[in-house]
Motif scaffolding. Structure first.
Motif, PDB file in Angstrom:
ATOM      1  N   ASN A   1      -7.932   4.871  -2.803  1.00 21.90           N
ATOM      2  CA  ASN A   1      -7.646   3.481  -3.155  1.00 21.90           C
ATOM      3  C   ASN A   1      -6.210   3.097  -2.791  1.00 21.90           C
ATOM      4  OD1 ASN A   1     -10.055   2.635  -4.175  1.00 21.90           O
ATOM      5  ND2 ASN A   1      -9.318   2.319  -6.270  1.00 21.90           N
ATOM      6  N   LYS A   2      -6.022   1.831  -2.443  1.00 22.07           N
ATOM      7  CA  LYS A   2      -4.668   1.316  -2.291  1.00 22.07           C
ATOM      8  C   LYS A   2      -4.122   0.994  -3.680  1.00 22.07           C
ATOM      9  CE  LYS A   2      -5.079  -0.910   2.204  1.00 22.07           C
ATOM     10  NZ  LYS A   2      -4.993  -2.207   2.885  1.00 22.07           N
TER      11      LYS A   2
ATOM     12  N   CYS B   1       0.806  -1.216   0.000  1.00 21.88           N
ATOM     13  CA  CYS B   1       0.000   0.000   0.000  1.00 21.88           C
ATOM     14  C   CYS B   1       0.845   1.276   0.000  1.00 21.88           C
ATOM     15  CB  CYS B   1      -0.953   0.006   1.190  1.00 21.88           C
ATOM     16  SG  CYS B   1      -0.111   0.236   2.760  1.00 21.88           S
ATOM     17  N   GLY B   2       2.152   1.132   0.210  1.00 20.12           N
ATOM     18  CA  GLY B   2       3.020   2.301   0.174  1.00 20.12           C
ATOM     19  C   GLY B   2       3.071   3.084   1.466  1.00 20.12           C
ATOM     20  N   LYS B   3       2.326   2.613   2.466  1.00 18.58           N
ATOM     21  CA  LYS B   3       2.302   3.328   3.747  1.00 18.58           C
ATOM     22  C   LYS B   3       3.693   3.287   4.389  1.00 18.58           C
ATOM     23  CE  LYS B   3       0.613   2.303   7.996  1.00 18.58           C
ATOM     24  NZ  LYS B   3      -0.284   1.613   8.934  1.00 18.58           N
TER      25      LYS B   3
ATOM     26  N   LYS C   1      -5.570  -3.607  -9.754  1.00 15.70           N
ATOM     27  CA  LYS C   1      -6.641  -4.534 -10.148  1.00 15.70           C
ATOM     28  C   LYS C   1      -7.493  -3.893 -11.248  1.00 15.70           C
ATOM     29  CE  LYS C   1     -10.535  -5.048  -7.967  1.00 15.70           C
ATOM     30  NZ  LYS C   1     -11.398  -5.164  -6.774  1.00 15.70           N
ATOM     31  N   ASN C   2      -7.844  -2.623 -11.056  1.00 18.03           N
ATOM     32  CA  ASN C   2      -8.661  -1.929 -12.062  1.00 18.03           C
ATOM     33  C   ASN C   2      -7.917  -1.795 -13.391  1.00 18.03           C
ATOM     34  OD1 ASN C   2     -10.760  -1.709 -10.281  1.00 18.03           O
ATOM     35  ND2 ASN C   2     -10.101   0.302  -9.522  1.00 18.03           N
ATOM     36  N   LEU C   3      -6.616  -1.527 -13.309  1.00 16.24           N
ATOM     37  CA  LEU C   3      -5.807  -1.425 -14.530  1.00 16.24           C
ATOM     38  C   LEU C   3      -5.809  -2.753 -15.296  1.00 16.24           C
ATOM     39  CD1 LEU C   3      -3.638   0.003 -16.348  1.00 16.24           C
ATOM     40  CD2 LEU C   3      -1.919  -0.761 -14.709  1.00 16.24           C
TER      41      LEU C   3
ATOM     42  N   HIS D   1      -0.266   7.532  -9.933  1.00 16.11           N
ATOM     43  CA  HIS D   1      -0.484   6.490 -10.940  1.00 16.11           C
ATOM     44  C   HIS D   1      -0.074   5.102 -10.450  1.00 16.11           C
ATOM     45  CE1 HIS D   1       0.429  10.238 -13.200  1.00 16.11           C
ATOM     46  NE2 HIS D   1      -0.600   9.853 -13.930  1.00 16.11           N
ATOM     47  N   VAL D   2      -0.713   4.093 -11.070  1.00 18.25           N
ATOM     48  CA  VAL D   2      -0.139   2.746 -10.986  1.00 18.25           C
ATOM     49  C   VAL D   2       0.390   2.428 -12.377  1.00 18.25           C
ATOM     50  CG1 VAL D   2      -1.421   1.731  -9.060  1.00 18.25           C
ATOM     51  CG2 VAL D   2      -2.436   1.733 -11.343  1.00 18.25           C
TER      52      VAL D   2
END
Ligand SMILES: [Zn+2]
Length: 248
Positions: free
Chosen positions: A99-100, A28-30, A106-108, A75-76
């Protein structure tokens, strides 16, 4: 517009020089997360693993040799190097608020997957649909080398060899770079000054030291390493094994 988006992205993409590597959650980048951990929670780990395995269908369709997944605040990014081409195709999606990265990825994947399926349903062949999408997203300004995973090597030492290192008072790190023989010899000389019987040292300890010296010189003739292939700061996929690897 296309080019300027790519350029801003390239500037923002600091994945090969992220100073916080290892501190951010890989999912998640946290940050910061607990030292020695890769994820902030078990859910985070499961989520990214699930999404990355979901991507394998698409990567197979693209005949990916290598792929890399990374994310920024905005961006992802899924970079793919297909077997058929010499260039990287970059699939990008804007991050949705809250969003995480795993959800955005997942959407990409779903978006790209449905674009591919749509073409196939409309009578394109599977390979045409793949090639079309790959060419449409090809970015000639990205060096393909950036997604070829490097090997990270670490020393492979037997129990006996580890003992020898202790006797010589050497660290693993001393042997991980060039000039190993010189380091082994100088460690031996230093310790011989302590253990040599002529200067009052213990004969048995000196024998052990000499044996350790010989054994490590032999090891240095043909050093053994174990290695794993991965990228420095982003997830990498190897088509040969159909596996994703976490950053090094
Ligand atoms: Zn996390």
């Amino acid at each position: 517009m296309e080019t300027s988006t790519t350029q801003t992205l390239d500037n923002k993409l600091a994945r090969y020089s992220t100073p916080t590597r290892g501190i951010r959650c890989l999912s998640c980048g946290k940050d910061p997360i607990k030292p020695g951990r890769r994820y902030c929670s078990k859910e985070c780990r499961q989520q990214i693993n699930w999404v990355l395995s979901l991507s394998k269908g698409l990567l197979k369709a693209f005949n990916a040799r290598y792929a890399a997944f990374s994310f920024t605040k905005d961006h992802v990014i899924l970079d793919v190097l297909p077997v058929w081409t010499k260039g990287i195709s970059r699939f990008v999606l804007d991050r949705a608020n809250g969003n995480k990265p795993a959800e955005d990825l997942k959407n990409l994947i779903l978006e790209s997957g449905s674009e591919w399926h749509h073409m196939v349903e409309n009578n394109s062949s599977r390979s045409y649909a793949s090639l079309f999408m790959i060419e449409k997203n090809q970015k000639k300004n990205i060096d393909p080398k950036t997604i070829k995973p490097n090997r990270k090597a670490s020393l492979r030492l037997s129990k006996q060899e580890k003992k020898c290192l202790k006797i010589l008072k050497l660290d693993r790190e001393d042997l991980s770079s060039e000039g190993q023989k010189v380091k082994i010899k100088s460690a031996y000389k230093k310790m011989a000054k302590v253990h040599h019987p002529d200067i009052g040292g213990d004969a048995e300890k000196f024998r052990q030291l000499s044996d350790a010296h010989k054994e490590m010189l032999m090891w240095a003739e043909n050093p053994q390493y174990t290695s794993r292939k991965a990228l420095q700061d982003c997830w990498s996929y190897d088509g040969a094994t159909n596996r994703w690897s976490p950053p090094l």
